[in-house]
Design an enzyme around this catalytic site. Sequence first.
Site, mmCIF file in Angstrom:
data_model
loop_
_atom_site.group_PDB
_atom_site.id
_atom_site.type_symbol
_atom_site.label_atom_id
_atom_site.label_comp_id
_atom_site.label_asym_id
_atom_site.label_seq_id
_atom_site.Cartn_x
_atom_site.Cartn_y
_atom_site.Cartn_z
ATOM 1 N N LYS A 9 -15.825 -66.875 12.756
ATOM 2 C CA LYS A 9 -15.445 -67.824 12.702
ATOM 3 C C LYS A 9 -14.037 -68.352 12.445
ATOM 4 O O LYS A 9 -14.606 -67.356 10.986
ATOM 5 C CB LYS A 9 -16.648 -69.729 12.740
ATOM 6 C CG LYS A 9 -16.959 -69.862 11.563
ATOM 7 C CD LYS A 9 -18.122 -71.117 11.250
ATOM 8 C CE LYS A 9 -16.658 -72.779 11.430
ATOM 9 N NZ LYS A 9 -15.317 -72.166 10.612
ATOM 10 N N LYS A 14 -13.791 -63.077 7.484
ATOM 11 C CA LYS A 14 -14.014 -62.118 8.692
ATOM 12 C C LYS A 14 -12.842 -60.566 7.309
ATOM 13 O O LYS A 14 -13.240 -59.936 7.318
ATOM 14 C CB LYS A 14 -13.218 -62.156 9.751
ATOM 15 C CG LYS A 14 -14.086 -62.813 10.485
ATOM 16 C CD LYS A 14 -13.917 -63.040 11.761
ATOM 17 C CE LYS A 14 -12.861 -63.738 12.269
ATOM 18 N NZ LYS A 14 -12.555 -64.481 11.453
ATOM 19 N N LYS A 40 -3.355 -66.327 12.012
ATOM 20 C CA LYS A 40 -3.332 -66.913 10.572
ATOM 21 C C LYS A 40 -2.754 -65.351 10.240
ATOM 22 O O LYS A 40 -1.802 -65.841 8.940
ATOM 23 C CB LYS A 40 -4.200 -66.624 9.739
ATOM 24 C CG LYS A 40 -4.816 -68.184 9.817
ATOM 25 C CD LYS A 40 -5.831 -69.400 9.288
ATOM 26 C CE LYS A 40 -6.450 -67.743 8.740
ATOM 27 N NZ LYS A 40 -7.803 -67.613 9.202
ATOM 28 N N ASP A 128 -14.021 -67.949 17.273
ATOM 29 C CA ASP A 128 -14.374 -69.997 17.161
ATOM 30 C C ASP A 128 -14.031 -69.802 19.440
ATOM 31 O O ASP A 128 -15.558 -70.543 19.678
ATOM 32 C CB ASP A 128 -13.430 -70.663 16.783
ATOM 33 C CG ASP A 128 -14.299 -70.422 15.134
ATOM 34 O OD1 ASP A 128 -14.195 -71.804 14.457
ATOM 35 O OD2 ASP A 128 -13.025 -69.705 14.571
#
Length: 255
Positions: A9, A14, A40, A128
Amino acid sequence: MLKVAIYGKGGIGKSTITSNLAAAFAAMGKRVIQIGCDPKADSTINLLGGEPLRPVMNYMREEDEEPEELNQIAKEGFGGVLCIETGGPTPGLGCAGRGIIATFQLLEDLRLFETYKPDVVLYDVLGDVVCGGFAAPIREGYAEKVVIVTSGEKMALYAANNIFSAVRNFEDRSYARIFGLILNHRNVENETEKVQAFAEEKQIPIVGEIPRSDEIIRWEDQGKTVIEGDADSEISKRFFELAEKLLEDETERVR
């Protein structure tokens, strides 16, 4: 070639885990590519001295054309790791998942793997929602192993379950398989027990544990992985152990 997709998520860590794993492989003498598959576009920043990399989708949007050379969208970081970020669409417009698919097609057109000849390819993937684009590393055969990063937090385990289900849906097509879980500790109550229970229920091994550490934060504030900052630290050893497990498993599979 070892091809690993690291899912989890948003905000679970990560990018920290993927970039430290990439740095560990590089320190072991491996030729590594890391591809950030998150809008991102911060997957590779700690391999590049804290300098953000221009994402592929930004390049295509701003230049209004596809790049013709790898060096227009890729940059070598610590240990020679080749860093690429897919990026995402303009906020509110377009689909990030489709951006991943477009980027992967572009990398094929640029003959990334034939040109760079990596030993290890790591994909850092938002987990997610495992929709079409975010499932591309699994579905299209870019990755062979999936590692799921989770903590004992409810939403992290919920996302891990979604990723588990997505991978299982592709099992009969000889796509990627789940290699294991990484427990990235957040120090929530009964965290280890919660993740162990999930692992036992899904019959997935826990292949790595990363304790919550100020040391990781301290090096990231300097734009570095902990491997670059202090390769002999106890935290660094965790990443080297995980890298060795992935390589050993690959050797056994080839045999």
